[in-house]
Design a protein around this motif. Structure first.
Motif, PDB file in Angstrom:
ATOM      1  N   GLY A 383      -4.750  -1.874  -2.088  1.00 15.34           N
ATOM      2  CA  GLY A 383      -6.015  -1.477  -1.488  1.00 15.34           C
ATOM      3  C   GLY A 383      -5.926  -1.315   0.013  1.00 15.34           C
ATOM      4  N   ALA A 384      -6.956  -1.800   0.706  1.00 18.44           N
ATOM      5  CA  ALA A 384      -7.046  -1.636   2.154  1.00 18.44           C
ATOM      6  C   ALA A 384      -5.920  -2.370   2.872  1.00 18.44           C
ATOM      7  N   TRP A 385      -5.520  -3.547   2.334  1.00 14.09           N
ATOM      8  CA  TRP A 385      -4.462  -4.299   2.994  1.00 14.09           C
ATOM      9  C   TRP A 385      -3.134  -3.546   2.941  1.00 14.09           C
ATOM     10  N   ALA A 386      -2.879  -2.830   1.857  1.00 15.88           N
ATOM     11  CA  ALA A 386      -1.657  -2.022   1.769  1.00 15.88           C
ATOM     12  C   ALA A 386      -1.677  -0.909   2.815  1.00 15.88           C
ATOM     13  N   THR A 387      -2.845  -0.317   3.038  1.00 11.63           N
ATOM     14  CA  THR A 387      -2.968   0.718   4.068  1.00 11.63           C
ATOM     15  C   THR A 387      -2.685   0.144   5.450  1.00 11.63           C
ATOM     16  N   VAL A 388      -3.224  -1.063   5.705  1.00 12.71           N
ATOM     17  CA  VAL A 388      -2.967  -1.720   6.988  1.00 12.71           C
ATOM     18  C   VAL A 388      -1.472  -1.980   7.164  1.00 12.71           C
ATOM     19  N   GLN A 389      -0.822  -2.428   6.092  1.00 11.95           N
ATOM     20  CA  GLN A 389       0.619  -2.656   6.151  1.00 11.95           C
ATOM     21  C   GLN A 389       1.372  -1.377   6.513  1.00 11.95           C
TER      22      GLN A 389
END
Length: 620
Positions: A383-389
């Motif tokens: 989700g969003a955390w993967a995008t941040v990564q």
């Protein structure tokens, strides 16, 4: 993976400090240079050694881009990079076939030999080719010393292994039955290669070629040590405009042009790679014995092996030759002289001490920044955390796509002429910025390979996030950390592009001094440069060899870490009345300690603990 409130705080701290470091010492300097190039305005400095603000930015822009010399420099930069890329691919693809697809005696030795040039400092490679092609060199009769041809040969020397390794790994995994079926249907070996094998290898070739073009377009150290032939390159012109003419506006515009060329190359290669991707059938047979049809590939690989060995062997031999006789005078002068015709100054051995101290500082800075980032980037998210990564990972790898000359020029203008004008930390920071992507790339894949269930089992048994990190992540990712240390130290020892802009004249590094010795007349200066290059090559090669040995050793962790684990395990076991048998990992011991203190929960967790323990034993 769900993140707790405490985990979010930890993530934020682990990412914020390293990203702030990159923002101040990379994004701000590089962004300032690009902005200066767009506006053609001046950036003030406390030293006062800067050009006056331009009253007509458009006039400055036209003066640079309307000059015929500018476009000759651009064309020479581009065509040499294209030639270096083309010949690297031309010889690298046959090399990949021979070294990764065929069954050869001592194949690992040959693969290791071709990777040696890639870890050598550019200054060493440049002076090695001068020793081969100039003056008394064995190939001096060719008359190509300090020419664009010599630069292209040095580029191929550097990047052959990158193509061979990138393509070879994929080629080794291809199923040979498709090509064999084409041969059975009447296709010649050449046609089967072009219509069956190469389309499957196209993604690897495109990816490798894009990296080679990037390295060739930013080969500042090679071009400088080979005498800046003809018009030089964009990077050498940036240095000349900055150091010789003090024209920072013109240098900033050239930096903008350099950045545009690299950006276009990266975007084009990315699209080309996506368009050429195809489904692969994996190879389950392994390598095959050579045959007569492989003779052309062996010839091409043999030429490249000769090109790799000849310059380095010539460098060593000529460092022991003085006036046609064997002598160690060049090495004796390293401690006693700063060069003929120079009063005072830094000797080569003093510069070596400076380089060792600066490289050590730069390595610790790169690890201090890279380890927390690797921790953040190694966790599997969605989700969003993967995008941040992904965004963080792309930002961390930005220095790979930016010329070291641009980094050094930006640091000089924003910090070197201002708040850090006399700081001894500017050079280590510049080298750490260059080494940081290598550190992250070395650690993250190995940290991501750790089974998440191992961490989950430890957390279930009561281990805190910090204890999980220290007892599971660090031991199992120790090889990657060692490799990162080797990359960071070797890169910092040989770094020349950024260092040449920000180095203190009274505290010079060895690569900078070697280039200065090459630029001074006199046989003794040249001999000292040869001897200094040999020492630099030995140090960087030894560091990388030691890192590779540890990386591929049978021991899963560092010996000193194992010793500390066992000592700690024995003490705690004695206190808790547990058997003090040798334990392979402190992670296993931590789980056993947790198990003994939670006997009531043993039944519920016994199965998962045993699975975790068996898995860790297998890995270590």
């Amino acid at each position: 993976m769900k993140i707790s409130k405490f985990g979010k705080v930890g993530w934020g701290i682990a990412a914020a400090i390293p990203l702030a470091f990159l923002a101040v010492f990379f994004l701000w300097p590089v962004g300032s240079i690009l902005l200066r190039g767009l506006t053609a305005g001046a950036i003030g400095g406390s030293s006062g050694v800067v050009s006056e603000p331009s009253a007509a930015p458009l006039a400055t822009f036209m003066a640079v881009f309307g000059s015929a010399r500018t476009w000759k420099i651009v064309w020479q930069t581009v065509w040499m990079a294209l030639a270096g890329t083309g010949f690297s691919v031309l010889f690298g693809v046959p090399g990949a076939y021979v070294l990764y697809r065929l069954k050869l005696p001592a194949a690992a030795l040959w693969r290791g030999l071709i990777t040696v040039p890639f870890v050598l400092p550019t200054v060493v490679v440049g002076i090695a080719f001068r020793a081969l092609l100039d003056g008394e060199g064995p190939l001096a009769f060719l008359g190509i010393g300090q020419s664009t041809t010599a630069v292209v040969l040095a580029m191929v020397f550097f990047n052959f292994s990158l193509i061979a390794r990138t393509v070879g790994v994929m080629w080794a995994s291809l199923d040979p039955r498709q090509a064999e079926a084409a041969r059975t249907l009447g296709a010649t070996p050449w046609r089967a290669l072009c219509t069956v094998t190469l389309p499957q290898l196209a993604p690897a070739i495109a990816a490798g070629a894009s990296l080679v073009f990037l390295y060739c377009a930013t080969a500042y150290g090679l071009v400088t040590t080979l005498g800046r032939p003809a018009y030089g390159t964009i990077e050498t012109e940036i240095y000349v405009q900055t150091v010789t003419y003090l024209d920072l506006n013109r240098a900033a515009l050239l930096s903008l042009l350099q950045f545009a060329i690299v950006a276009v190359a990266l975007v084009a290669s990315s699209r080309l790679t996506r368009r050429t991707e195809t489904a692969l059938h994996t190879n389950t047979r392994g390598s095959r014995p050579p045959s007569r049809t492989d003779i052309p590939a062996f010839l091409a690989t043999g030429v490249m092996l000769l090109l790799i060995v000849a310059p380095m062997l010539t460098l060593v031999i000529r460092s022991f030759r003085v006036n046609g006789t064997w002598s160690v005078l060049n090495y004796q002068l390293l401690t006693a002289s700063s060069g003929v015709g120079m009063a005072g100054g830094t000797t080569v051995m003093e510069a070596l001490q400076h380089s060792l101290a600066i490289a050590t500082d730069a390595t610790w800075i790169a690890l201090a920044v890279g380890l927390p980032l690797s921790y953040v980037l190694s966790r599997r998210m969605s989700g969003a955390w993967a995008t941040v990564q992904s965004l963080i990972y792309g930002f961390v790898l930005l220095p790979v796509g930016i010329s070291t000359v641009t980094v050094g020029f930006g640091l000089l203008v924003t910090l070197g002429l201002g708040p850090m004008a006399a700081s001894p930390w500017l050079v280590p920071i510049a080298q750490a910025i260059v080494a940081l992507p290598l550190v992250v790339r070395a650690i993250v894949p190995r940290a991501r390979a750790i089974d998440p269930r191992t961490r989950e089992a430890a957390s279930t048994l009561g281990a805190s996030p910090l204890r999980v990190l220290l007892t599971i992540d660090v031991p199992l990712a120790a090889r990657g950390i060692v490799l990162a240390f080797g990359f960071a130290f070797a890169t910092s020892m040989g770094e020349f592009g950024a260092t040449s802009f920000v180095a203190n004249p009274q505290y010079q590094t060895l690569p900078v001094l070697i280039v200065k010795l090459l630029g001074r007349p006199g046989a003794q200066n040249y001999g000292m440069a040869l001897a200094g290059a040999v020492i630099l090559a030995i140090i960087t090669g030894t560091v990388m060899m030691a890192a590779e040995v540890l990386l591929h050793s049978d021991t899963g962790q560092l010996w000193w870490w194992q010793k500390a684990q066992r000592k700690c395990a024995a003490k705690i076991a004695q206190r808790r009345g547990m058997p003090a048998e040798p334990l392979a990992s402190l992670a296993i011991f931590s789980e056993k300690v947790a198990e003994s203190s939670r006997k009531k929960q043993r039944g519920r967790h016994d199965g998962s603990l045993r699975t975790c323990t068996d898995g860790l034993s297998t890995r270590t």
